[in-house]
Scaffold this motif. Structure first.
Motif, PDB file in Angstrom:
ATOM      1  N   LEU A  49      41.074  48.620  40.295  1.00  0.00           N
ATOM      2  CA  LEU A  49      40.754  50.056  40.461  1.00  0.00           C
ATOM      3  C   LEU A  49      39.585  50.305  40.111  1.00  0.00           C
ATOM      4  N   ALA A  50      38.884  51.538  40.688  1.00  0.00           N
ATOM      5  CA  ALA A  50      37.409  51.783  40.434  1.00  0.00           C
ATOM      6  C   ALA A  50      37.650  52.302  38.908  1.00  0.00           C
ATOM      7  N   GLY A  51      36.277  51.852  38.288  1.00  0.00           N
ATOM      8  CA  GLY A  51      36.163  52.017  36.906  1.00  0.00           C
ATOM      9  C   GLY A  51      36.963  51.377  35.767  1.00  0.00           C
ATOM     10  N   ASP A  52      37.735  50.449  36.423  1.00  0.00           N
ATOM     11  CA  ASP A  52      38.806  49.628  35.264  1.00  0.00           C
ATOM     12  C   ASP A  52      38.105  48.671  34.780  1.00  0.00           C
ATOM     13  N   LEU A  53      37.364  48.730  33.964  1.00  0.00           N
ATOM     14  CA  LEU A  53      36.714  47.538  32.929  1.00  0.00           C
ATOM     15  C   LEU A  53      37.706  46.313  32.739  1.00  0.00           C
ATOM     16  N   GLY A  54      37.112  45.304  33.155  1.00  0.00           N
ATOM     17  CA  GLY A  54      37.912  44.106  32.874  1.00  0.00           C
ATOM     18  C   GLY A  54      39.429  44.028  33.561  1.00  0.00           C
ATOM     19  N   GLY A  55      39.501  44.949  34.659  1.00  0.00           N
ATOM     20  CA  GLY A  55      40.915  44.879  35.313  1.00  0.00           C
ATOM     21  C   GLY A  55      40.872  44.006  36.695  1.00  0.00           C
ATOM     22  N   TYR A  56      39.855  43.118  36.710  1.00  0.00           N
ATOM     23  CA  TYR A  56      39.876  42.441  37.871  1.00  0.00           C
ATOM     24  C   TYR A  56      41.019  41.493  37.984  1.00  0.00           C
ATOM     25  N   THR A  57      41.411  41.662  39.192  1.00  0.00           N
ATOM     26  CA  THR A  57      42.650  40.369  39.543  1.00  0.00           C
ATOM     27  C   THR A  57      42.284  39.588  40.565  1.00  0.00           C
ATOM     28  N   PHE A  58      42.371  38.507  40.210  1.00  0.00           N
ATOM     29  CA  PHE A  58      41.708  37.236  41.193  1.00  0.00           C
ATOM     30  C   PHE A  58      42.637  36.720  41.955  1.00  0.00           C
ATOM     31  N   GLY A  59      42.130  36.305  43.132  1.00  0.00           N
ATOM     32  CA  GLY A  59      43.038  35.780  44.126  1.00  0.00           C
ATOM     33  C   GLY A  59      42.908  34.114  43.741  1.00  0.00           C
ATOM     34  N   SER A  60      43.577  33.267  44.350  1.00  0.00           N
ATOM     35  CA  SER A  60      43.501  31.771  44.366  1.00  0.00           C
ATOM     36  C   SER A  60      42.504  31.210  44.799  1.00  0.00           C
ATOM     37  N   GLY A  61      41.609  31.756  45.717  1.00  0.00           N
ATOM     38  CA  GLY A  61      40.783  31.275  46.280  1.00  0.00           C
ATOM     39  C   GLY A  61      40.761  30.490  47.677  1.00  0.00           C
ATOM     40  N   THR A  62      39.619  30.477  48.319  1.00  0.00           N
ATOM     41  CA  THR A  62      39.579  29.697  49.576  1.00  0.00           C
ATOM     42  C   THR A  62      38.619  28.451  49.253  1.00  0.00           C
ATOM     43  N   ARG A  63      39.126  27.364  49.304  1.00  0.00           N
ATOM     44  CA  ARG A  63      38.307  26.175  49.137  1.00  0.00           C
ATOM     45  C   ARG A  63      37.635  25.695  50.585  1.00  0.00           C
ATOM     46  N   LEU A  64      36.451  25.964  50.949  1.00  0.00           N
ATOM     47  CA  LEU A  64      35.722  25.731  51.933  1.00  0.00           C
ATOM     48  C   LEU A  64      34.904  24.269  51.749  1.00  0.00           C
ATOM     49  N   THR A  65      35.203  23.515  52.722  1.00  0.00           N
ATOM     50  CA  THR A  65      34.302  22.083  52.643  1.00  0.00           C
ATOM     51  C   THR A  65      33.758  21.905  53.983  1.00  0.00           C
TER      52      THR A  65
END
Lengths: 113, 114
Positions: free
Chosen positions: B96-112
């Motif tokens: 959310l805008a302004g939500d310090l530390g409120g990042y939710t991460f995805g599991s990522g894309t592994r690029l090779t």
């Protein structure tokens, strides 16, 4: 610009022993500090954060960290670790809600039975 | 959705090819971030969106990298003329805008890149 240094790339510790993962930051302005954890094959998860107020912050899974402005440190501690704490831990810093979070290079915590 | 979704989870491409990596943030999260994580390193900032606009793209390594978020939700990271050095896990996070530390991460894309 801000930066974060995690002094130990790996920390081996016996199960039920205490652990401290070290983090130092550099910034010319006030900062907000975080610890994130990355379990094997999982995404990053917020462990705890320091925004203001009490310098001792408690997070999930029994972890806590202490903000020390004079030493520019934000070390992570747990009094007794468990096998399930095996993960990579990242210290991170930002200067505002409108700025990017900058991560350290990580500390791999390995627990020996 | 319940979390940040990244697709594909794995991508293998040949050197010189073009790739697109997709991020579907949590509904209602106006801030979206792209990071790159190389083996043994911490996440390295690439770009940050607030709504549809790139608020900070200072982390994009060169002009082969580009990201869009046309409707303020889904974002696509585009890499042209891929190089072997582009191999990494590409992480997306939203908050959310302004939500310090409120990042939710995805599991990522592994690029090779081979």
């Amino acid at each position: 610009a801000q930066s974060v240094t995690q002094l130990d790339s790996q920390v081996p510790v016996f199960e039920e022993a205490p652990v401290e993962l070290r983090c130092n930051y550099s910034s010319s302005v006030s900062v907000y500090l975080f610890w994130y954890v990355q379990y094997p094959n999982q995404g990053l998860q917020l462990l705890l954060k320091y925004l203001s107020g009490s310098t001792l912050v408690k997070g999930i899974n029994g972890f806590e960290a202490e903000f020390n402005k004079s030493q520019t440190s934000f070390h992570l501690r747990k009094p007794s670790v468990h096998i399930s704490d095996t993960a990579e831990y990242f210290c991170a810093v930002t200067i505002s809600s409108a700025s990017k979070i900058i991560f350290g290079s990580g500390t791999r915590l390995s627990i020996r039975p | 959705g319940a979390g940040v979704s990244q697709t594909p989870s794995n991508k293998v491409t040949e050197k010189g090819k073009y790739v697109e990596l997709r991020c579907d943030p949590i509904s209602g999260h106006t801030a979206l971030y792209w990071y790159r994580q190389s083996l043994g390193q911490g996440p390295e900032f690439l770009i940050y969106f607030q709504g549809t606009g790139a608020a900070d793209d200072s982390g994009l390594p060169n002009d082969r990298f580009f990201a869009v978020r046309p409707e303020g939700s889904v974002s696509t990271l585009k890499i042209q003329r891929t190089e072997r050095g582009d191999s990494a896990v590409y992480l997306c996070a939203s908050s959310l805008a302004g939500d310090l530390g409120g990042y939710t991460f995805g599991s990522g894309t592994r690029l090779t890149v081979v």
